[in-house]
Design a protein around this motif. Structure first.
Motif, PDB file in Angstrom:
ATOM      1  N   LEU A 198      -0.158  27.887  78.408  1.00 41.88           N
ATOM      2  CA  LEU A 198       0.667  27.670  77.217  1.00 41.88           C
ATOM      3  C   LEU A 198       0.496  28.812  76.228  1.00 41.88           C
ATOM      4  O   LEU A 198       1.481  29.309  75.657  1.00 41.88           O
ATOM      5  N   ALA A 199      -0.744  29.245  76.008  1.00 44.04           N
ATOM      6  CA  ALA A 199      -0.995  30.343  75.071  1.00 44.04           C
ATOM      7  C   ALA A 199      -0.235  31.593  75.496  1.00 44.04           C
ATOM      8  O   ALA A 199       0.356  32.294  74.660  1.00 44.04           O
ATOM      9  N   ARG A 200      -0.233  31.874  76.781  1.00 50.53           N
ATOM     10  CA  ARG A 200       0.474  33.058  77.279  1.00 50.53           C
ATOM     11  C   ARG A 200       1.974  32.935  77.046  1.00 50.53           C
ATOM     12  O   ARG A 200       2.627  33.876  76.594  1.00 50.53           O
ATOM     13  N   GLU A 201       2.546  31.776  77.366  1.00 50.62           N
ATOM     14  CA  GLU A 201       3.991  31.586  77.196  1.00 50.62           C
ATOM     15  C   GLU A 201       4.382  31.627  75.722  1.00 50.62           C
ATOM     16  O   GLU A 201       5.398  32.242  75.355  1.00 50.62           O
ATOM     17  N   LEU A 202       3.596  30.991  74.875  1.00 53.47           N
ATOM     18  CA  LEU A 202       3.910  30.973  73.448  1.00 53.47           C
ATOM     19  C   LEU A 202       3.792  32.370  72.854  1.00 53.47           C
ATOM     20  O   LEU A 202       4.621  32.797  72.039  1.00 53.47           O
ATOM     21  N   GLU A 203       2.777  33.110  73.288  1.00 52.05           N
ATOM     22  CA  GLU A 203       2.600  34.476  72.799  1.00 52.05           C
ATOM     23  C   GLU A 203       3.783  35.358  73.183  1.00 52.05           C
ATOM     24  O   GLU A 203       4.272  36.153  72.375  1.00 52.05           O
ATOM     25  N   ALA A 204       4.271  35.207  74.414  1.00 54.09           N
ATOM     26  CA  ALA A 204       5.396  36.030  74.870  1.00 54.09           C
ATOM     27  C   ALA A 204       6.633  35.787  74.007  1.00 54.09           C
ATOM     28  O   ALA A 204       7.327  36.729  73.607  1.00 54.09           O
TER      29      ALA A 204
END
Length: 414
Positions: free
Chosen positions: A140-146
């Protein structure tokens, strides 16, 4: 990565949380957590940023000013400011190109510290998750950051271990540092502990938690339909002919876990099976299992349940890491997932497909959920709207090799 300890004192910290439409680039780079170096951040800014920088608002760290960029591009300083803040919808493409070329040629980089002191906030959002020990939260952190980076925002990550006091402390620290919006992922039944932050102007989206009666009216909520997901998993096992089913979870005190248990029981009832016959592992009530112990939880549950006189043949696990643990517990008992027992997870983390056997699971569409979460949070940060919004997103069953026909018949058996 964790948010650092609370600061003991600040030199004139920024508490101005008035909403605006500033869309500048964030002070922090990429996905970061606060370290001891950044604990005294606001005080450092006051010491190093001079009045000349604040007055024009456009002096870069290399000494180039916004007015020099404007002169090089043949436009006004306000036009350059619009480009820097993403306000280019009505700008001529040729004008935009000249400004971007001037910025690149002069190596202009705005002074983010000065901008924060002027606006009282930064282009950073907070993300408070239970623990990235569960790969779902890291994904989730990766997707939200993108999504955030594409819109000029950056993400600060915090691990709360579902501790209300810790969530409140993180929220206070983020708000004091000029962060105006937070994604909260604890899924606790009550969010009364963060109500003071909302009253002080912090914008918040609750992730993986359906709206609850008594929630603050300004709170937005986004979640997969957890009850539907558990129903899909349970019906799949029933369709394969399994009748002795177990639901494996740690504590079911969170909203999402209660909903998954409700979906499990609902599917049994729909199939004409007394929901009381569905085994809910009792070990969760007597032992402490956090997110980082999910696999061990599943393993312990499987070993105990498979040693019973009438062991379950199908397992619905609270998440994929727990399901992987169930598969290992079955192996400890001399059984194989996808043969003698069937196991369904929840989340569809990357490891689910790589595990042996590849895991049947309920997929949460993380890219879609992350995008919707960010858009809702940004809309609340950049407007004065006070009403929250609740959104449920449909999950999908992904059938792989950890499930097979049960001892009571094949597909459609009742």
């Amino acid at each position: 990565m964790r948010l650092g300890a609370a600061r003991e004192r600040r030199q004139q910290p920024v508490h101005n949380n008035l909403l605006g439409r500033s869309r500048g680039v964030a002070v922090l780079s990429n996905l970061r957590t606060r370290s001891s170096k950044s604990v005294h951040w606001s005080g450092t800014l006051h010491r190093t940023v001079g009045k000349s920088q604040l007055a024009g608002g456009g002096t870069a760290l290399n000494g180039v000013t916004i007015h020099q960029v404007a002169e090089a591009a043949g436009v006004s300083a306000s036009t350059v400011s619009n480009v820097l803040n993403g306000r280019t919808d009505r700008m001529q493409p040729a004008t935009l190109a000249r400004v971007e070329q001037a910025i690149e040629r002069l190596s202009y980089r705005p002074n983010r510290a000065a901008r924060m002191l002027r606006t009282g906030r930064i282009q950073v959002i907070g993300l408070i998750v239970p623990s990235v020990a569960n790969p779902f939260w890291g994904a989730l952190a990766r997707e939200l950051e993108a999504v955030a980076l594409a819109e000029g925002y950056h993400v600060l990550l915090c691990n709360s271990e579902r501790d209300p006091a810790r969530e409140l402390k993180y929220g206070e620290e983020l708000l004091a540092d000029g962060v105006s919006g937070v994604v909260l992922c604890s899924s606790l039944p009550s969010l009364d502990h963060v109500a003071p932050l909302l009253k002080r102007g912090l914008k918040m989206v609750a992730f993986d938690r359906a709206a609850q009666a008594g929630d603050p009216p300004s709170l937005a909520s986004i979640s997969v339909d957890n009850a539907m997901g558990a129903e899909l998993a349970t019906r799949h096992l029933l369709d394969l002919g399994h009748r002795r089913l177990a639901f494996v979870s740690g504590s079911v005190n969170s909203v999402n876990r209660r909903e998954r248990l409700r979906g499990f029981r609902s599917a049994l009832e729909e199939a004409g099976i007394d929901p009381a016959r569905g085994v809910v592992w009792p070990g969760a009530a007597t032992r402490e299992f956090g997110d980082k112990e999910s696999a061990e939880l599943g393993r312990s549950a499987a070993r105990e349940l498979l040693a019973a006189p009438e062991p379950p043949t199908g397992f619905v696990a609270i998440n994929d890491m727990c399901a992987i643990g169930v598969c290992r517990g079955a192996r400890d008992a001399g059984l194989s997932a996808g043969r003698e027992v069937s196991v369904v997870g929840f989340d569809d983390i990357l490891l689910a497909e790589l595990f042996e056997p590849p895991l049947t699971t309920v997929r949460q569409p993380l890219p879609e959920m992350a995008a919707e979460t960010f858009q809702q949070l940004r809309a609340r940060i950049e407007s004065t709207s006070g009403a929250g919004r609740s959104l449920l997103i449909r999950p999908r069953l992904v059938v792989r090799e950890s499930t097979a026909a049960g001892p009571d018949g094949g597909l459609g058996a009742r």
